[in-house]
Write a protein that holds these residues in place. Structure first.
Motif, short mmCIF file in Angstrom:
data_model
loop_
_atom_site.label_atom_id
_atom_site.label_comp_id
_atom_site.label_asym_id
_atom_site.label_seq_id
_atom_site.Cartn_x
_atom_site.Cartn_y
_atom_site.Cartn_z
N MET A 186 14.28 -1.14 -14.01
CA MET A 186 15.51 -1.67 -14.60
C MET A 186 15.28 -2.11 -16.04
SD MET A 186 17.13 -3.81 -11.37
CE MET A 186 18.55 -4.38 -12.33
N LYS A 187 14.16 -2.78 -16.29
CA LYS A 187 13.86 -3.21 -17.66
C LYS A 187 13.68 -2.01 -18.57
CE LYS A 187 11.59 -7.59 -16.40
NZ LYS A 187 10.29 -8.32 -16.38
N LEU A 188 13.02 -0.97 -18.07
CA LEU A 188 12.81 0.24 -18.86
C LEU A 188 14.14 0.91 -19.20
CD1 LEU A 188 10.87 2.40 -20.06
CD2 LEU A 188 10.93 3.51 -17.80
N PHE A 189 14.99 1.09 -18.20
CA PHE A 189 16.27 1.77 -18.42
C PHE A 189 17.15 0.96 -19.39
CE2 PHE A 189 15.93 3.68 -13.88
CZ PHE A 189 14.94 4.54 -14.34
N HIS A 190 17.07 -0.37 -19.28
CA HIS A 190 17.85 -1.23 -20.19
C HIS A 190 17.32 -1.09 -21.62
CE1 HIS A 190 20.32 -4.59 -21.50
NE2 HIS A 190 19.25 -5.10 -22.07
N ARG A 191 15.99 -1.10 -21.77
CA ARG A 191 15.40 -1.01 -23.11
C ARG A 191 15.70 0.32 -23.76
NH1 ARG A 191 10.59 1.05 -24.79
NH2 ARG A 191 9.71 1.20 -22.68
N LEU A 192 15.68 1.39 -22.98
CA LEU A 192 15.94 2.73 -23.52
C LEU A 192 17.42 3.04 -23.64
CD1 LEU A 192 13.27 4.77 -21.49
CD2 LEU A 192 13.10 3.99 -23.86
N GLU A 193 18.26 2.18 -23.09
CA GLU A 193 19.71 2.39 -23.07
C GLU A 193 20.07 3.70 -22.36
OE1 GLU A 193 20.85 2.03 -27.20
OE2 GLU A 193 21.02 -0.15 -27.01
N VAL A 194 19.50 3.87 -21.18
CA VAL A 194 19.70 5.09 -20.39
C VAL A 194 21.13 5.14 -19.86
CG1 VAL A 194 19.03 6.25 -18.24
CG2 VAL A 194 17.28 5.29 -19.77
N ASP A 195 21.75 6.32 -19.96
CA ASP A 195 23.10 6.55 -19.43
C ASP A 195 23.09 7.36 -18.14
OD1 ASP A 195 24.57 5.38 -21.71
OD2 ASP A 195 23.76 7.09 -22.82
N TRP A 196 22.11 8.27 -18.00
CA TRP A 196 22.03 9.15 -16.83
C TRP A 196 20.58 9.31 -16.43
CZ3 TRP A 196 25.19 12.33 -13.74
CH2 TRP A 196 26.56 12.30 -14.03
N LEU A 197 20.34 9.53 -15.12
CA LEU A 197 19.04 9.96 -14.61
C LEU A 197 19.18 11.37 -14.08
CD1 LEU A 197 18.74 6.76 -14.47
CD2 LEU A 197 17.13 7.17 -12.61
N VAL A 198 18.15 12.18 -14.29
CA VAL A 198 18.05 13.49 -13.65
C VAL A 198 16.76 13.49 -12.85
CG1 VAL A 198 17.93 15.98 -13.96
CG2 VAL A 198 19.30 14.60 -15.54
N VAL A 199 16.87 13.75 -11.55
CA VAL A 199 15.76 13.54 -10.62
C VAL A 199 15.69 14.69 -9.63
CG1 VAL A 199 14.84 11.99 -8.84
CG2 VAL A 199 16.01 11.03 -10.83
N LYS A 200 14.47 15.07 -9.25
CA LYS A 200 14.28 15.98 -8.13
C LYS A 200 14.31 15.18 -6.84
CE LYS A 200 11.36 19.41 -10.47
NZ LYS A 200 9.99 19.99 -10.55
N ASN A 201 14.88 15.78 -5.79
CA ASN A 201 14.95 15.07 -4.50
C ASN A 201 13.62 15.21 -3.76
OD1 ASN A 201 15.63 13.82 -2.12
ND2 ASN A 201 17.64 14.76 -1.99
N ALA A 202 12.61 14.51 -4.29
CA ALA A 202 11.26 14.61 -3.74
C ALA A 202 11.10 13.84 -2.44
CB ALA A 202 10.24 14.11 -4.76
N GLY A 203 11.93 12.82 -2.20
CA GLY A 203 11.79 12.00 -1.01
C GLY A 203 10.59 11.07 -1.12
N GLY A 204 10.42 10.23 -0.10
CA GLY A 204 9.28 9.33 -0.07
C GLY A 204 9.57 8.00 -0.75
N ALA A 205 8.67 7.03 -0.51
CA ALA A 205 8.86 5.68 -1.03
C ALA A 205 8.33 5.51 -2.44
CB ALA A 205 8.18 4.67 -0.10
N GLY A 206 7.30 6.28 -2.82
CA GLY A 206 6.63 6.05 -4.08
C GLY A 206 7.53 6.21 -5.29
N ALA A 207 8.41 7.20 -5.27
CA ALA A 207 9.27 7.48 -6.42
C ALA A 207 10.67 6.91 -6.25
CB ALA A 207 9.36 8.99 -6.66
N ARG A 208 10.89 6.15 -5.21
CA ARG A 208 12.22 5.63 -4.92
C ARG A 208 12.70 4.53 -5.87
NH1 ARG A 208 16.92 6.57 -1.58
NH2 ARG A 208 18.19 4.95 -2.49
#
Length: 249
Positions: A186-208
């Motif tokens: 959340m801090k990273l997205f706020h600092r970068l002023e992110v508007d969208w994420l593009v993600v692969k549906n990898a599944g699992g807890a690590g990248a969640r």
């Protein structure tokens, strides 16, 4: 040399699931396991001896199978290793080798998630507005296909140093070392002023955590769908299902 009566298993590794399965098979008697990694896995050492590198295409893969003569093959590569999975299914079908496709379950959107499933990177062109800041969490493979996002600011997170410049204008690499907490994302997205994420549906807890952060911040996510699974191939999403398949050989 395989022990007398042992079932010879070729494990095509590369995912967290392959690590767990290799460990489980190492503890069981009656199996001779050969693990193969396309490249060294990040983090702790693989739990069993493993060779690294490709087979040299379909011809090299057939030659290896003819030489080692396994009783079965388990494909536990990354869910988006589409070419390897397709080749493995084709060659195993030709040779009549039992094959299991073992991958973790995909993520499923829940309350508060704003996800749009896309079939291909090029679908982002008409989805994400120009001048938006896009956090690209898809990795380096196939990055050039996101050139359709020129006119946006693209930030592609990498786990190690990039081996070349960004493949199109408007993009930049961000070097970060996991694990990442929801709060950190959340801090990273706020600092970068992110508007969208593009993600692969990898599944699992690590990248969640990045998805949980997007939910908390009300950020939309373009979710790249998984490649279709090969037809006629046994599948297992859990370690127990995979072990049951092996035990039944």
């Amino acid at each position: 040399m395989a022990k007398d009566g042992a079932k010879k298993i070729l494990l095509l590794a590369g995912s967290g699931e392959s690590r767990a399965l290799a460990q489980a098979l190492a503890w069981r008697e009656g199996f001779d396991l050969h693990a193969r990694l396309a490249r060294p896995m990040r983090g702790r050492a693989f739990p069993v001896p493993a060779t690294t590198g490709g087979f040299g295409g379909a011809k090299g893969f057939r030659a290896f199978l003819d030489d080692w003569q396994p009783d079965a093959v388990i494909d536990a590569t990354h869910p988006y290793a589409e070419a390897i999975t397709a080749r493995t299914a084709e060659v195993c079908a030709e040779l009549g080798l039992p094959l299991l496709h073992h991958e973790r379950a995909p993520w499923v959107a829940g309350p508060g998630d704003d996800w749009v499933e896309i079939a291909a990177p090029e679908d982002c062109r008409n989805l994400i507005p120009e001048r938006a800041c896009v956090f690209l969490g898809t990795g380096r493979a196939g990055l050039e296909r996101f050139a359709c996002l020129e006119g946006r600011r693209i930030i592609c997170r990498q786990l190690d140093m990039a081996d070349g410049p960004f493949p199109f204008e408007g993009g930049e690499f961000l070097l970060s070392v996991p694990p990442f907490s929801v709060e950190e994302e959340m801090k990273l997205f706020h600092r970068l002023e992110v508007d969208w994420l593009v993600v692969k549906n990898a599944g699992g807890a690590g990248a969640r955590p990045k998805l949980d952060a997007a939910r908390a911040m009300g950020l939309p996510v373009a979710m790249l769908a998984r490649p279709p699974a090969p037809e006629g191939v046994a599948r297992a999403e859990s370690l127990q299902d995979a072990m049951d398949w092996v035990e039944a050989l």
